[in-house]
Design a protein around this motif. Structure first.
Motif, PDB file in Angstrom:
ATOM      1  N   GLU A 117       0.833  -1.210   0.000  1.00  0.00           N
ATOM      2  CA  GLU A 117       0.000   0.000   0.000  1.00  0.00           C
ATOM      3  C   GLU A 117       0.865   1.257   0.000  1.00  0.00           C
ATOM      4  O   GLU A 117       0.640   2.179  -0.791  1.00  0.00           O
ATOM      5  N   LYS A 118       1.851   1.276   0.871  1.00  0.00           N
ATOM      6  CA  LYS A 118       2.743   2.448   0.962  1.00  0.00           C
ATOM      7  C   LYS A 118       3.441   2.698  -0.374  1.00  0.00           C
ATOM      8  O   LYS A 118       3.523   3.840  -0.845  1.00  0.00           O
ATOM      9  N   LEU A 121       0.942   3.900  -3.067  1.00  0.00           N
ATOM     10  CA  LEU A 121       0.618   5.319  -2.838  1.00  0.00           C
ATOM     11  C   LEU A 121       1.756   6.227  -3.319  1.00  0.00           C
ATOM     12  O   LEU A 121       1.516   7.294  -3.882  1.00  0.00           O
ATOM     13  N   ASP A 124       1.483   6.381  -7.018  1.00  0.00           N
ATOM     14  CA  ASP A 124       0.381   7.264  -7.400  1.00  0.00           C
ATOM     15  C   ASP A 124       0.766   8.728  -7.212  1.00  0.00           C
ATOM     16  O   ASP A 124       0.333   9.585  -7.980  1.00  0.00           O
ATOM     17  N   HIS A 128      -0.174  10.027 -11.255  1.00  0.00           N
ATOM     18  CA  HIS A 128      -1.519   9.491 -11.050  1.00  0.00           C
ATOM     19  C   HIS A 128      -1.975   8.812 -12.335  1.00  0.00           C
ATOM     20  O   HIS A 128      -1.957   9.431 -13.397  1.00  0.00           O
ATOM     21  N   SER A 132      -1.976   2.806 -11.075  1.00  0.00           N
ATOM     22  CA  SER A 132      -1.752   2.985  -9.638  1.00  0.00           C
ATOM     23  C   SER A 132      -3.074   2.943  -8.868  1.00  0.00           C
ATOM     24  O   SER A 132      -3.157   2.353  -7.789  1.00  0.00           O
ATOM     25  N   LEU A 136      -4.051   0.113  -6.058  1.00  0.00           N
ATOM     26  CA  LEU A 136      -4.474   0.498  -4.707  1.00  0.00           C
ATOM     27  C   LEU A 136      -5.838  -0.108  -4.374  1.00  0.00           C
ATOM     28  O   LEU A 136      -6.053  -0.603  -3.263  1.00  0.00           O
ATOM     29  N   TYR A 152     -11.465   3.560  -4.679  1.00  0.00           N
ATOM     30  CA  TYR A 152     -10.433   3.509  -5.718  1.00  0.00           C
ATOM     31  C   TYR A 152     -10.926   2.845  -7.004  1.00  0.00           C
ATOM     32  O   TYR A 152     -10.525   3.250  -8.093  1.00  0.00           O
TER      33      TYR A 152
END
Length: 184
Positions: A117-118, A121, A124, A128, A132, A136, A152
């Motif tokens: 997740e980190k 992110l 992203d 963007h 991505s 997520l 999302y």
């Protein structure tokens, strides 16, 4: 006098031969010096050679293949280090984003959804994109965070079209949103 001329001819011949040989030696030294300069200026030792992007990509690919085929955390960490080095060496946003997404997928495969997740992110934040956002959404779905997953997947619909080349992805996102809403 004839003897004097003969002796002088010998000296001239000796002088010409000496100068001819000395000239060849000087030319040889100049050429050798030039070669030495070129070698030291343009040829780097193996330890200092700059890695080409293709070589780095191949090394990274091999590291990921080894990590993916193994449950050994050390191999995964080696692949993560390879990704970090590649990410740190590029200034191209699209390349950096793709490397971060690949790294996030590696974390998913190793079962570390928090790190995935980190990293997703971070990807992203670099650029963007539907890739991505979709990653997520799938991470949040795996974490059973249905509200975030729905958010999302709905965001991914902005990048997708009901008609055209992304129709399948659009339909899949719509289906996932409906399934996740039903679980809530």
């Amino acid at each position: 006098m004839a003897e004097n001329i003969s002796e002088q001819k010998k000296k001239n011949i000796f002088s010409r031969r000496f100068l001819s040989r000395a000239g060849m030696v000087i030319v040889a030294l100049i050429v050798l010096g030039g070669l030495i300069f070129v070698v030291f200026k343009y040829v780097q030792p193996a330890s200092q050679k700059v890695e080409t992007p293709q070589a780095r990509e191949e090394r990274l690919r091999q590291s990921v293949i080894i990590a993916a085929g193994s449950k050994d955390p050390a191999k995964t960490q080696d692949a993560i280090k390879e990704f970090d080095a590649a990410i740190g060496s590029t200034s191209d946003a699209a390349v950096k984003q793709q490397l971060l997404l690949d790294k996030a997928n590696l974390y998913i495969n190793s079962g570390d959804l928090v790190a995935a997740e980190k990293t997703a992110l971070e990807a992203d934040g670099v650029q963007h994109s539907v890739s991505s956002v979709w990653l997520l959404a799938s991470i949040y779905e795996k974490q059973k965070n249905n509200a975030k997953a729905i958010e999302y997947y709905q965001l991914s619909l902005q990048y997708l079209s009901k008609d055209g080349p992304t129709e399948l992805e659009y339909n899949e996102a719509t289906m996932k949103i409906e399934q996740l809403k039903a679980r809530q």
